[in-house]
Design a protein around this motif. Structure first.
Motif, mmCIF file in Angstrom:
data_model
loop_
_atom_site.group_PDB
_atom_site.id
_atom_site.type_symbol
_atom_site.label_atom_id
_atom_site.label_comp_id
_atom_site.label_asym_id
_atom_site.label_seq_id
_atom_site.Cartn_x
_atom_site.Cartn_y
_atom_site.Cartn_z
ATOM 1 N N TYR A 1 0.825 -1.208 0.000
ATOM 2 C CA TYR A 1 0.000 0.000 0.000
ATOM 3 C C TYR A 1 0.864 1.266 0.000
ATOM 4 C CZ TYR A 1 -2.136 3.948 2.360
ATOM 5 O OH TYR A 1 -2.482 5.219 2.712
ATOM 6 N N SER B 1 2.546 1.837 -3.332
ATOM 7 C CA SER B 1 1.540 2.145 -4.359
ATOM 8 C C SER B 1 0.959 3.535 -4.162
ATOM 9 C CB SER B 1 0.398 1.130 -4.318
ATOM 10 O OG SER B 1 0.867 -0.168 -4.197
ATOM 11 N N ARG C 1 3.291 6.168 -5.568
ATOM 12 C CA ARG C 1 3.247 6.144 -7.037
ATOM 13 C C ARG C 1 1.924 6.716 -7.554
ATOM 14 N NH1 ARG C 1 2.541 0.547 -8.261
ATOM 15 N NH2 ARG C 1 0.417 1.281 -7.962
ATOM 16 N N ASP C 2 0.801 6.318 -6.913
ATOM 17 C CA ASP C 2 -0.529 6.853 -7.281
ATOM 18 C C ASP C 2 -0.564 8.375 -7.226
ATOM 19 O OD1 ASP C 2 -1.528 4.279 -7.353
ATOM 20 O OD2 ASP C 2 -3.299 4.773 -6.130
ATOM 21 N N ILE D 1 -0.683 15.352 2.405
ATOM 22 C CA ILE D 1 -1.862 14.479 2.408
ATOM 23 C C ILE D 1 -1.917 13.774 3.756
ATOM 24 C CG2 ILE D 1 -2.964 12.451 1.372
ATOM 25 C CD1 ILE D 1 -1.834 13.271 -1.261
ATOM 26 N N ASP E 1 -10.519 0.502 -9.716
ATOM 27 C CA ASP E 1 -9.646 -0.557 -9.186
ATOM 28 C C ASP E 1 -10.423 -1.434 -8.202
ATOM 29 O OD1 ASP E 1 -7.731 -2.164 -8.048
ATOM 30 O OD2 ASP E 1 -6.328 -0.535 -7.614
ATOM 31 N N GLY F 1 -9.882 -4.463 -7.245
ATOM 32 C CA GLY F 1 -9.022 -5.201 -6.313
ATOM 33 C C GLY F 1 -8.746 -4.388 -5.050
ATOM 34 N N THR F 2 -8.420 -3.110 -5.223
ATOM 35 C CA THR F 2 -8.154 -2.247 -4.066
ATOM 36 C C THR F 2 -9.416 -2.019 -3.250
ATOM 37 O OG1 THR F 2 -6.216 -1.193 -5.043
ATOM 38 C CG2 THR F 2 -7.430 0.090 -3.391
HETATM 39 O O1 EMG Z 1 -2.349 -1.504 -1.868
HETATM 40 C C1 EMG Z 1 0.166 0.757 11.833
HETATM 41 C C2 EMG Z 1 -1.000 -0.114 11.602
HETATM 42 C C3 EMG Z 1 -1.438 -1.022 12.675
HETATM 43 C C4 EMG Z 1 -2.928 -1.178 12.845
HETATM 44 C C5 EMG Z 1 -3.667 -1.859 11.710
HETATM 45 C C6 EMG Z 1 -5.149 -1.687 11.770
HETATM 46 C C7 EMG Z 1 -5.874 -1.634 10.444
HETATM 47 C C8 EMG Z 1 -6.465 -0.283 10.130
HETATM 48 C C9 EMG Z 1 -6.957 -0.130 8.702
HETATM 49 C C10 EMG Z 1 -6.223 0.953 7.978
HETATM 50 C C11 EMG Z 1 -6.369 0.938 6.491
HETATM 51 C C12 EMG Z 1 -5.512 2.002 5.826
HETATM 52 C C13 EMG Z 1 -4.978 1.654 4.457
HETATM 53 C C14 EMG Z 1 -6.036 1.557 3.390
HETATM 54 C C15 EMG Z 1 -5.509 1.439 1.992
HETATM 55 C C16 EMG Z 1 -5.154 0.039 1.606
HETATM 56 C C17 EMG Z 1 -5.070 -0.188 0.105
HETATM 57 C C18 EMG Z 1 -4.637 -1.621 -0.133
HETATM 58 C C19 EMG Z 1 -4.655 -2.063 -1.589
HETATM 59 C C20 EMG Z 1 -3.464 -1.522 -2.358
HETATM 60 N N1 EMG Z 1 -3.735 -1.033 -3.569
HETATM 61 C C21 EMG Z 1 -2.716 -0.474 -4.417
HETATM 62 C C22 EMG Z 1 -2.118 -1.603 -5.284
HETATM 63 O O2 EMG Z 1 -3.173 -2.138 -6.110
HETATM 64 C C23 EMG Z 1 -2.829 -3.214 -6.994
HETATM 65 O O3 EMG Z 1 -2.502 -4.387 -6.263
HETATM 66 C C24 EMG Z 1 -3.570 -4.898 -5.428
HETATM 67 C C25 EMG Z 1 -3.068 -6.152 -4.742
HETATM 68 O O4 EMG Z 1 -1.958 -5.864 -3.958
HETATM 69 C C26 EMG Z 1 -4.842 -5.217 -6.242
HETATM 70 O O5 EMG Z 1 -4.573 -6.262 -7.161
HETATM 71 C C27 EMG Z 1 -5.224 -3.977 -7.074
HETATM 72 O O6 EMG Z 1 -6.297 -4.304 -7.938
HETATM 73 C C28 EMG Z 1 -4.020 -3.484 -7.903
HETATM 74 O O7 EMG Z 1 -4.386 -2.287 -8.558
HETATM 75 C C29 EMG Z 1 -3.330 0.626 -5.261
HETATM 76 O O8 EMG Z 1 -2.315 1.161 -6.084
HETATM 77 C C30 EMG Z 1 -3.989 1.744 -4.415
HETATM 78 O O9 EMG Z 1 -4.493 2.689 -5.295
HETATM 79 C C31 EMG Z 1 -2.999 2.399 -3.435
HETATM 80 C C32 EMG Z 1 -3.519 3.676 -2.764
HETATM 81 C C33 EMG Z 1 -4.888 3.524 -2.140
HETATM 82 C C34 EMG Z 1 -5.284 4.791 -1.399
HETATM 83 O O10 EMG Z 1 -4.961 5.011 -0.258
HETATM 84 N N2 EMG Z 1 -6.035 5.698 -2.031
HETATM 85 C C35 EMG Z 1 -6.549 6.897 -1.422
HETATM 86 C C36 EMG Z 1 -5.595 8.031 -1.542
HETATM 87 C C37 EMG Z 1 -5.584 8.632 -2.902
HETATM 88 C C38 EMG Z 1 -5.750 10.125 -2.836
HETATM 89 C C39 EMG Z 1 -5.965 10.708 -4.202
HETATM 90 C C40 EMG Z 1 -6.396 12.145 -4.133
HETATM 91 C C41 EMG Z 1 -5.299 13.095 -4.355
HETATM 92 C C42 EMG Z 1 -4.844 13.852 -3.322
HETATM 93 C C43 EMG Z 1 -3.822 14.748 -3.496
HETATM 94 C C44 EMG Z 1 -3.218 14.915 -4.725
HETATM 95 C C45 EMG Z 1 -3.698 14.174 -5.794
HETATM 96 C C46 EMG Z 1 -4.735 13.277 -5.603
#
Ligand code: EMG
Length: 283
Positions: A73, A76, A79-80, A96, A151, A153-154
């Motif tokens: 995560y 990714s 990079r995103d 962010i 996406d 998967g995500t």
């Molecule tokens: O990686 C310290 C922790 C201890 C406690 C734990 C407790 C649990 C708490 C829960 C917290 C959850 C927080 C994290 C949530 C995010 C998890 C995302 C996991 C999935 C992932 N996806 C990336 C990779 O994706 C590829 O690979 C996966 C398999 O690994 C799948 O196959 C998928 O289909 C494939 O695409 C993606 O790249 C993903 O997009 C990463 C980022 C996700 C994210 O956080 N997005 C939101 C932020 C984006 C903001 C955009 C807006 C923006 C702001 C500013 C400037 C421009 C734009």
């Protein structure tokens, strides 16, 4: 008396600073209610445990898998964002913030959340099964959601983390961390005078420090009557995971005698602390 804290949220907070197209850093931390239990610094591959109970009831293998999910995560995410910046013409520098977590509610249910802020303002959140832009987000917030929602998967991984893993992990920590989360530390209290509010006036100050958990009730009294002019400060943290509060009352010099400061806290049972004002405090 102080309201007990029923809710024990697990919160993950992430701060990502993007200075320009080549420099950025991401730091993460996680809290159980008001106790920090994890840090994840930019220069570290692994999530660091700050408490002996941080791993909850997860096995080493389960934790390793969860950490791997977070490592993928974090890479990714960076990079995103770089790609979004190019696509949406966002200017550097920017910050962010991501906050995510869950909380147990009465009736064996739980509530989860995941929000993203840009320059300190909400831009998007995860609701149910998809990303939704915040009501007053910039126009590119909607665009970002449309792209993110493609996406599948995500989306599935986020749902799994929020609605399955987080509540299960939290239940484990509530077991392993029980004694520290239920700890009771008694406050100390003392009186002094603050800067005089004006001619012939006194500022009575009652300081209460070292208590845990946070809920506390402190007020100035005359006999059994609460003094309505009592001013409460904020409850602020000490460095040793206890809390501190300052409560003041502005009176004329003649009114001070007979006033007392009264402290109720769960650690004290029914034995409220009562301190009486006398002239020795007025120096
Ligand atoms: O990686 C310290 C922790 C201890 C406690 C734990 C407790 C649990 C708490 C829960 C917290 C959850 C927080 C994290 C949530 C995010 C998890 C995302 C996991 C999935 C992932 N996806 C990336 C990779 O994706 C590829 O690979 C996966 C398999 O690994 C799948 O196959 C998928 O289909 C494939 O695409 C993606 O790249 C993903 O997009 C990463 C980022 C996700 C994210 O956080 N997005 C939101 C932020 C984006 C903001 C955009 C807006 C923006 C702001 C500013 C400037 C421009 C734009």
């Amino acid at each position: 008396s102080p309201a007990p804290q029923r809710h024990l949220p697990l919160r993950y907070l992430q701060i990502s600073s993007f200075a320009n197209s080549s420099w950025m850093r991401t730091d993460g931390l996680a809290w159980l209610r008001d106790l920090q239990a994890y840090t994840w610094r930019n220069d570290s591959d692994t999530i660091c445990f700050l408490k002996p109970w941080s791993q909850g009831t997860f096995s080493d293998q389960q934790w390793k898998q969860l950490q791997q999910t977070f490592q993928v995560y974090r890479r990714s995410f960076t990079r995103d964002i770089r790609e979004f910046v190019k696509m949406l013409h966002v200017d550097y520098p920017f910050e962010i913030q991501v906050s995510a977590g869950c909380e147990e509610l009465p009736g064996n249910t739980s509530e989860s959340f995941l929000r993203v802020a840009f320059q300190g303002r909400d831009v998007l959140s995860f609701q149910g099964t998809s990303w939704v832009s915040a009501p007053d987000a910039p126009p590119w917030g909607q665009m970002a959601c449309t792209v993110l929602n493609q996406d599948q998967g995500t989306r599935e991984t986020v749902q799994w983390l929020l609605h399955d893993i987080c509540p299960r992990f939290l239940r484990g920590i509530l077991e392993t961390g029980k004694s520290e989360l239920e700890k009771q530390v008694k406050p100390e209290a003392w009186l002094s005078s603050g800067p005089s509010p004006g001619p012939g006036r006194l500022l009575l100050v009652c300081r209460v420090s070292g208590f845990y958990p946070k809920p506390v009730w402190v007020t100035w009294m005359r006999g059994e009557r609460e003094q309505s002019g009592t001013q409460q400060g904020d409850i602020v943290p000490n460095a040793d995971e206890t809390w501190y509060l300052r409560v003041t009352l502005d009176v004329t010099a003649g009114e001070a005698t007979g006033l007392s400061c009264r402290v109720k806290h769960s650690s004290l049972g029914d034995q409220d602390i009562i301190l009486y004002w006398d002239r020795s405090h007025a120096s």
